[in-house]
Scaffold this motif. Structure first.
Motif, PDB file in Angstrom:
ATOM      1  N   GLY B  60       0.783  -1.112   0.087  1.00  0.00           N
ATOM      2  CA  GLY B  60       0.034   0.053  -0.001  1.00  0.00           C
ATOM      3  C   GLY B  60       0.529   1.173  -0.011  1.00  0.00           C
ATOM      4  N   ALA B  61       1.927   1.191   0.667  1.00  0.00           N
ATOM      5  CA  ALA B  61       2.692   2.660   0.878  1.00  0.00           C
ATOM      6  C   ALA B  61       3.642   2.799   0.104  1.00  0.00           C
ATOM      7  CB  ALA B  61       3.173   2.651   2.389  1.00  0.00           C
ATOM      8  N   THR B  62       4.505   1.542  -0.450  1.00  0.00           N
ATOM      9  CA  THR B  62       5.305   1.818  -1.322  1.00  0.00           C
ATOM     10  C   THR B  62       5.405   1.244  -2.799  1.00  0.00           C
ATOM     11  OG1 THR B  62       6.768  -0.427  -0.923  1.00  0.00           O
ATOM     12  CG2 THR B  62       7.227   1.229   0.371  1.00  0.00           C
ATOM     13  N   GLY B  63       4.072   0.429  -2.790  1.00  0.00           N
ATOM     14  CA  GLY B  63       3.862   0.007  -4.235  1.00  0.00           C
ATOM     15  C   GLY B  63       4.787  -1.330  -4.661  1.00  0.00           C
ATOM     16  N   GLN B  64       5.430  -1.733  -3.721  1.00  0.00           N
ATOM     17  CA  GLN B  64       6.375  -2.807  -3.945  1.00  0.00           C
ATOM     18  C   GLN B  64       5.412  -4.087  -3.602  1.00  0.00           C
ATOM     19  OE1 GLN B  64      10.423  -2.757  -3.120  1.00  0.00           O
ATOM     20  NE2 GLN B  64       9.868  -1.782  -1.421  1.00  0.00           N
ATOM     21  N   ARG B 205       6.410   6.079  -3.655  1.00  0.00           N
ATOM     22  CA  ARG B 205       5.376   5.370  -4.327  1.00  0.00           C
ATOM     23  C   ARG B 205       4.698   6.347  -5.443  1.00  0.00           C
ATOM     24  NH1 ARG B 205      -0.357   4.244  -1.728  1.00  0.00           N
ATOM     25  NH2 ARG B 205      -0.588   6.482  -2.504  1.00  0.00           N
ATOM     26  N   ASP B 206       4.249   7.471  -5.276  1.00  0.00           N
ATOM     27  CA  ASP B 206       3.786   8.188  -6.142  1.00  0.00           C
ATOM     28  C   ASP B 206       4.176   8.753  -7.262  1.00  0.00           C
ATOM     29  OD1 ASP B 206       1.295   7.711  -4.704  1.00  0.00           O
ATOM     30  OD2 ASP B 206       1.319   9.562  -3.608  1.00  0.00           O
ATOM     31  N   ASP B 207       5.722   9.054  -7.045  1.00  0.00           N
ATOM     32  CA  ASP B 207       6.361   9.397  -8.106  1.00  0.00           C
ATOM     33  C   ASP B 207       7.849   9.329  -7.763  1.00  0.00           C
ATOM     34  OD1 ASP B 207       7.729  10.806 -10.255  1.00  0.00           O
ATOM     35  OD2 ASP B 207       6.157  11.856 -10.845  1.00  0.00           O
ATOM     36  N   GLU B 208       8.621   8.348  -8.078  1.00  0.00           N
ATOM     37  CA  GLU B 208       9.871   8.193  -7.653  1.00  0.00           C
ATOM     38  C   GLU B 208      10.908   9.341  -8.021  1.00  0.00           C
ATOM     39  OE1 GLU B 208      10.936   4.233  -7.974  1.00  0.00           O
ATOM     40  OE2 GLU B 208      13.151   4.409  -7.948  1.00  0.00           O
ATOM     41  N   VAL B 209      10.679   9.779  -9.296  1.00  0.00           N
ATOM     42  CA  VAL B 209      11.768  11.056  -9.753  1.00  0.00           C
ATOM     43  C   VAL B 209      11.400  12.208  -8.931  1.00  0.00           C
ATOM     44  CG1 VAL B 209      12.089  12.553 -11.601  1.00  0.00           C
ATOM     45  CG2 VAL B 209      11.574   9.938 -12.110  1.00  0.00           C
ATOM     46  N   PRO B 352      -5.082   6.806  -1.525  1.00  0.00           N
ATOM     47  CA  PRO B 352      -5.425   6.513  -2.986  1.00  0.00           C
ATOM     48  C   PRO B 352      -4.648   5.086  -3.100  1.00  0.00           C
ATOM     49  CG  PRO B 352      -3.526   8.102  -2.719  1.00  0.00           C
ATOM     50  CD  PRO B 352      -4.203   8.092  -1.320  1.00  0.00           C
ATOM     51  N   ALA B 353      -5.592   4.610  -3.692  1.00  0.00           N
ATOM     52  CA  ALA B 353      -5.121   2.975  -4.051  1.00  0.00           C
ATOM     53  C   ALA B 353      -3.925   3.100  -4.894  1.00  0.00           C
ATOM     54  CB  ALA B 353      -6.191   2.247  -4.648  1.00  0.00           C
ATOM     55  N   PRO B 354      -3.008   2.196  -4.473  1.00  0.00           N
ATOM     56  CA  PRO B 354      -1.820   2.472  -5.293  1.00  0.00           C
ATOM     57  C   PRO B 354      -1.763   2.112  -6.677  1.00  0.00           C
ATOM     58  CG  PRO B 354      -1.570   0.453  -4.048  1.00  0.00           C
ATOM     59  CD  PRO B 354      -2.838   1.216  -3.693  1.00  0.00           C
ATOM     60  N   ARG B 355      -1.522   2.882  -7.723  1.00  0.00           N
ATOM     61  CA  ARG B 355      -1.551   2.888  -9.076  1.00  0.00           C
ATOM     62  C   ARG B 355      -0.643   1.854  -9.781  1.00  0.00           C
ATOM     63  NH1 ARG B 355      -0.733   8.145 -10.921  1.00  0.00           N
ATOM     64  NH2 ARG B 355       0.315   8.325  -8.993  1.00  0.00           N
ATOM     65  N   LYS B 356       0.522   1.635  -9.157  1.00  0.00           N
ATOM     66  CA  LYS B 356       1.650   1.109  -9.911  1.00  0.00           C
ATOM     67  C   LYS B 356       2.027  -0.180  -9.022  1.00  0.00           C
ATOM     68  CE  LYS B 356       3.573   5.281 -10.114  1.00  0.00           C
ATOM     69  NZ  LYS B 356       4.886   5.965  -9.968  1.00  0.00           N
ATOM     70  N   THR B 361       6.277   1.752 -14.451  1.00  0.00           N
ATOM     71  CA  THR B 361       6.033   3.079 -14.896  1.00  0.00           C
ATOM     72  C   THR B 361       6.719   3.373 -16.268  1.00  0.00           C
ATOM     73  OG1 THR B 361       7.807   3.673 -13.631  1.00  0.00           O
ATOM     74  CG2 THR B 361       5.742   4.083 -12.526  1.00  0.00           C
ATOM     75  N   GLU B 362       6.590   4.660 -16.527  1.00  0.00           N
ATOM     76  CA  GLU B 362       7.325   4.947 -18.155  1.00  0.00           C
ATOM     77  C   GLU B 362       8.742   4.932 -17.848  1.00  0.00           C
ATOM     78  OE1 GLU B 362       5.712   5.778 -20.668  1.00  0.00           O
ATOM     79  OE2 GLU B 362       3.736   5.440 -20.008  1.00  0.00           O
ATOM     80  N   GLU B 363       9.425   5.690 -17.025  1.00  0.00           N
ATOM     81  CA  GLU B 363      10.792   5.632 -16.926  1.00  0.00           C
ATOM     82  C   GLU B 363      11.639   4.102 -16.615  1.00  0.00           C
ATOM     83  OE1 GLU B 363       9.572   6.590 -12.678  1.00  0.00           O
ATOM     84  OE2 GLU B 363       8.952   6.767 -14.824  1.00  0.00           O
TER      85      GLU B 363
END
Lengths: 421, 365
Positions: B60-64, B205-209, B352-356, B361-363
């Motif tokens: 939930g928190a890191t998306g792993q 989680r939300d945006d690593e960059v 928010p539910a994790p999206r990834k 992701t793109e990158e």
């Protein structure tokens, strides 16, 4: 502020409620017995890797109990048998045995199958003083009246079995090279200990082990072939006995196979290997047994009748005899436990040594011994028939005691196989 | 009330601890109201909750996504069992030492896995963690002198301490121990997630960059999160070993590992209450199904045994996802909000539910 006080109030109320309900959760004495029934249970693999070799046992026991129930039961009570599947997984065994004891409130657990699985519950059953009868495993662990006063073994101990088989092999093939393939648990270790007792510390040219979760023994059989093994002992379950023999045949490796009774049941092995090749692969296959198995035995014909009538004519194998013999022994114990059996009186009936069972050697239950059979007979497969070798019955102990030939008779059939007090 | 500055959405430490202590007392009192088998099930729920709570925080928190938490539980269980057997004494000290050893073993394995995991994502990470579970029986049989192959390691039986023998039954005692340990784990995870580190996890989680640009060491956060989650799972395995007096590879199959993920998803990703609900479902559902099939004819019951539960879990997962995409916890929250359209306190921001979770992701592509 308001939300916090509400949370605290909620917790306090719940705590008070829970405290108020504080009832003692200790189980009631002698459950499982009513005016006209006695409920007992077992844990056994009905699914998973071990199921194919053993699932027929509990069905046979159930069929025998139905036969007894149709003939008036024991002391006027019919026997209900609750069978729980544990998939040969010790974690599941823990759960299902607690279900048996606490939910189904069984009088006793009988014939719990498997060394690793039953090890997971033996402490629990003894702590709760539940009779833990006739464990379907040959581990010496079950014969410890001091540590586990409520546990009684059934199978001949693996060490006893190995000592008898090794004695027979040494006499029959004095100049051959001996090796062993064993399961990598207590089964394999105990069996090997027994072999070394008789063959001496250098008696085995190669000791191989396998793990049940890996369905392949090419490396082990290859190593035995490379070591020049001629007589191979097997401490394997039925599935792996078949696998070892099949693998050796594929590798064009002829050897004499000598198997523990746990993996030496001919009809079950035929089920694995197939009707066409099994008689060829198993010609001369040596194993041991302690239950009636000759095709002309009176117990065997009775069990065959029961199997036809109460078990839908399921394939008749050593497992069928095993299951029904366990049922007979429990019925005998129950008959001798008095008109109003309690867990204690059942235990006393076992410990006074009044039980005969139906084996080829007498039972050795007493106050100091919770081992059932301290001796086995040698069987050989010839032209697709597995039968005892005349005069080859040995008795011995699980320690360093000598292996003695047994000359007594087997237990005769009495009263249509329904025990009375 | 307090002068210290709090992070957005953070509860005061004292409040968290009081709540945790309160619910622990309630659960401990509850064990008196349960019969022995219910207490045994409670102990199982508590043990599973350690693992599912760790997993839900991780996913939930890191998306792993980890499919290998069963293996980490096994590591904790083996650590606990081997330490118990190696110690010359028993009692509370041995239990605490063994529990720490189990947690430490899981931390080490989790750290190693986490180092690899931080470089992977989506299906690759799932594959790596799944492989660990698949390898478990082979590991146990390769080092069978220590791990005893499929038979597993047994620990000596330890009953209820003498002082409590008259008051509590064995199962109740085990449930109480399990509840206390689990409370500590869950409180730890709650604090971790609610604190500074929790915000970092969400940022990564939300945006690593974006997180990196803000000076958050994304790799380290991921590795630490994985390790913390592993410790929770390891403690769960240790508790399970304490209850069953044994640890064996057969208890930690691929199926069980997937079931942990199912529990987390059914309960609601990222929510610890959801993890608790999921654990209850995982313990009770197979048992309920067993009760139902017991009344069927023996032949049919035998065929359904063990198989029906898998089918029902599948159907339940699909139903929950279709009806309540945020899981049981999400459904409860939604129902509560509907009942109170204008709450006096703003509802805690639903994560928010994790999206990834499964899609790179793109990158990363």
């Amino acid at each position: 502020m308001s939300q916090r006080s509400r949370s605290v109030a909620l917790i306090a109320t719940t705590a008070l409620l829970a405290g108020g309900l504080a009832a003692c959760s200790t189980p009631e004495p002698s459950p499982g017995v009513t005016e006209d029934t006695v409920t007992v249970g077992t844990h056994t693999p009905l699914t998973g890797p071990a199921a194919a070799g053993y699932s027929s046992i509990s069905a046979a026991t159930k069929a025998y109990f139905e036969y007894v129930n149709d003939n008036g039961g024991i002391n006027g009570r019919s026997i209900e048998y609750v069978v729980k599947d544990d998939g040969y997984n010790p974690a599941t065994t823990s759960t299902v045995v607690r279900e048996l004891v606490q939910e189904d409130e069984v009088f006793a657990v009988i014939n719990g199958l498997g060394t690793p699985t039953h090890s997971a519950v033996v402490d629990y059953l003894n702590e709760n003083e539940v009779p833990d009868l006739f464990v379907a495993s040959g581990s010496p662990k079950w014969d410890q009246p001091g540590t586990f006063p409520w546990t009684f073994a059934y199978n001949a101990n693996y060490i006893v079995e190995a000592k008898a088989l090794a004695t027979y092999a040494k006499e029959t093939w004095p100049d051959k090279t001996f090796c062993v393939l064993g399961q990598d648990d207590d089964f394999g270790t105990d069996f090997t200990t027994g072999l070394l007792q008789v063959l001496g510390p250098d008696g085995l040219a190669s000791t191989q082990t396998y793990s049940v979760s890996t369905q392949d023994v090419v490396a082990q059989v290859g190593a035995m072939q490379a070591a020049g093994c001629e007589v191979n002992f097997l401490a394997t379950v039925n599935g792996f006995t078949a696998l070892a023999l099949g693998t050796a045949a594929k590798m064009k490796y002829p050897a004499q196979w000598v198997s523990s009774s746990s993996g030496g049941d001919y009809p079950t092995l035929v089920g694995y290997l197939g009707e066409d090749v099994a008689p060829l692969l198993l010609q001369g296959f040596v194993s041991s047994n302690y239950l009636p198995f000759s095709p002309d035995d009176e117990w065997v014909s009775l069990f065959q009748e029961i199997n036809d009538e109460y078990n839908d004519g399921a394939p008749f194998s050593g497992n069928t005899v095993f299951g029904m013999s366990v049922g007979y022994l429990f019925a005998q114990a129950l008959a001798k436990a008095g008109d109003d059996p309690t867990r204690k009186s059942l235990l006393d009936a076992l410990e006074v040594g009044a039980l005969t069972g139906n084996g080829i050697v007498p039972l050795s239950f007493s106050k100091d011994s919770h081992a059932a059979f301290e001796g086995v007979g040698i069987t050989v497969v010839d032209k697709g028939v597995q039968d005892y070798v005349d005069g080859q019955i040995y008795t011995t102990d699980a320690g360093s005691g000598a292996v003695e030939p047994y000359t007594g008779t087997s237990v005769p059939l009495e009263g249509d196989g329904i025990p009375t007090a | 009330m307090t002068g210290r500055q709090r992070l957005p959405g953070q509860r005061p430490l004292a409040r968290t601890l009081v709540l945790a202590a309160g619910w622990t007392v309630v659960a401990l009192g509850g064990t008196f109201a349960l019969d022995p088998f219910r207490n045994y099930q409670l102990a199982l729920v508590a043990a599973y909750l350690c693992a599912t709570a760790g997993l839900t925080v991780l996913v939930g928190a890191t998306g792993q996504l980890s499919l290998g938490h069963a293996a980490l539980m096994a590591v904790g269980g083996y650590g606990f069992a081997l330490t118990t057997n190696a110690l010359p004494f028993g009692g509370l000290a041995a239990f605490v030492l063994a529990l720490l050893a189990g947690a430490l073993a899981a931390a080490v394995v989790g750290l190693l896995l986490g180092l690899a995991a931080a470089r992977l994502s989506g299906p690759y990470l799932a594959g790596l963690t799944l492989a660990v579970v698949v390898a478990l029986p082979a590991v146990a049989s390769t080092w069978s002198t220590v791990l005893h192959g499929d038979q597993g390691v047994q620990i000596p039986f330890e009953g209820v301490p003498d002082a409590l023998r008259r008051v509590v039954a064995l199962e109740q005692w085990q449930a109480m121990v399990a509840v206390v340990v689990t409370a500590a784990v869950v409180t730890g995870l709650t604090l971790l997630r609610g604190g500074r580190f929790g915000l970092k996890m969400l940022a990564v989680r939300d945006d690593e960059v974006a997180a990196r640009l803000s000076g958050i060491p994304a790799g380290r956060v991921k590795v630490l999160a994985f390790t913390a989650s592993s410790v929770a799972a390891g403690v769960g395995g240790a508790v399970l070993c304490f209850v069953a007096q044994a640890v064996s590879p057969g208890a930690y199959t691929v199926g069980f590992s997937l079931l942990l993920v199912v529990a987390v998803v059914i309960g609601g990703l990222g929510s610890i209450l959801g993890a608790a609900l999921g654990s209850v479902v995982v313990v009770l559902l197979p048992w309920l199904i067993g009760r139902l099939t017991a009344s069927l004819p023996a032949d049919a019951a035998q065929r359904l045994d063990g198989n029906l539960a898998v089918l029902v879990f599948g159907l339940l997962l699909i139903t929950v996802m279709a009806v309540a995409p945020h899981g049981l916890h999400g459904a409860i929250d939604a129902a509560r909000r509907r009942r109170r359209p204008t709450p006096d306190v703003p509802p805690p921001a639903a994560e928010p539910a994790p999206r990834k979770v499964l899609v790179p992701t793109e990158e990363q592509r």
